[in-house]
Motif scaffolding. Sequence first.
Motif, short mmCIF file in Angstrom:
data_model
loop_
_atom_site.label_atom_id
_atom_site.label_comp_id
_atom_site.label_asym_id
_atom_site.label_seq_id
_atom_site.Cartn_x
_atom_site.Cartn_y
_atom_site.Cartn_z
N LEU A 113 0.83 -1.20 0.00
CA LEU A 113 0.00 0.00 0.00
C LEU A 113 0.87 1.26 0.00
O LEU A 113 0.60 2.21 -0.75
N GLN A 114 1.90 1.29 0.82
CA GLN A 114 2.77 2.46 0.91
C GLN A 114 3.52 2.70 -0.40
O GLN A 114 3.71 3.84 -0.82
N HIS A 115 3.92 1.60 -1.05
CA HIS A 115 4.65 1.75 -2.31
C HIS A 115 3.79 2.41 -3.37
O HIS A 115 4.22 3.34 -4.05
N ILE A 116 2.55 1.96 -3.51
CA ILE A 116 1.67 2.55 -4.52
C ILE A 116 1.31 3.99 -4.14
O ILE A 116 1.26 4.88 -5.00
N GLU A 117 1.11 4.24 -2.87
CA GLU A 117 0.82 5.60 -2.41
C GLU A 117 1.98 6.53 -2.78
O GLU A 117 1.76 7.67 -3.23
N GLU A 118 3.19 6.04 -2.63
CA GLU A 118 4.37 6.84 -2.98
C GLU A 118 4.46 7.08 -4.48
O GLU A 118 4.88 8.16 -4.92
N LEU A 119 4.06 6.10 -5.27
CA LEU A 119 4.13 6.23 -6.73
C LEU A 119 3.28 7.38 -7.25
O LEU A 119 3.62 8.01 -8.26
N VAL A 120 2.17 7.67 -6.57
CA VAL A 120 1.26 8.71 -7.06
C VAL A 120 1.35 9.99 -6.23
O VAL A 120 0.52 10.89 -6.38
N ARG A 121 2.34 10.05 -5.35
CA ARG A 121 2.44 11.20 -4.45
C ARG A 121 2.71 12.50 -5.20
O ARG A 121 2.10 13.54 -4.93
#
Length: 311
Positions: free
Chosen positions: A231-239
Amino acid sequence: MAKLQLLNAGGSSYYLSGKWSVGVYLNRTNNSAVLIDSGPNAAFAKALDQMITNQGYSVGAIVNTHGHAQQCGGNEYFQDRYPNIRIYSSELAAPFVQYPWLERQCAAGEAILLDEHEAGKRTVTDIFSYEDGPVDINGNAFMIVTLPGHCTGMIGIITPDNVMYCSDALFGHQTLERQKLLYFNDIKSTRATFNKLRKYDVSAFVLNHGGIYTDVSPLIEEHIERLEQGLQHIEELVREKPKTYEQIVSEVQLYYEIEDNHVAYAAVCAIVRTLLTELKRLRRIDCYVETGLLFIKGSQANESVARTAKS
């Protein structure tokens, strides 16, 4: 196929060695076996059947925990071999067990990547409600435990020996070492299942991919950590910048060094969709349409929509 062994989990409850820990309950009063799942294919089922037959038992029933091919791919072999066999499934999983091609049709956009679906049909003879409770199978008192999260209608089962077969609610340490991304179709339900499993006082847990555990609490924590990392990785991708679903899938595949083939890609697509859905539910990301569906961090989507409207 490597030589399989029937390993004891306690009392009359057994599980198969190797990649798929199919459950086997041996009823010594009538020399019949109840299988918890049937394995991925006919070759596997035949090897399992021979092993059971060599011990003086015949297969009287199969409980399919859910409708994935690895759990019910051996059904047709056993139904041909034992015409009077009983096949059990939950009401939600039964359509997928009976009609293998339904799983492919529910793959949404990834269906185009998958091989032609199976046209066959597997018969389910006994369907039970999707709820926790006792069930009599071939004269044996089992307990059904609903375990949503991995796929539609999945259940676990507790034998009279107090051994719980957890299907794919959890994966063993070896699987976790090999696979950084875990397949679940509903993370909220998955978390509820983890909390549920913590509360069960059973003599052993048997995982379809992982074998036997007497304590799954550390394993549950590892699963929760792994899901949060995804979840954190995908959140970071669209930050910093909005990205399309396809861009996110591509970056996830590169990040986790997943091989380039259409089957692996389809699996990543499904996993990413589940992670995006959970992030959207938690309002950690948002999305908007601008010549395509774009995902972005939290409330930034509203700002992007406003900018688009002004331009």
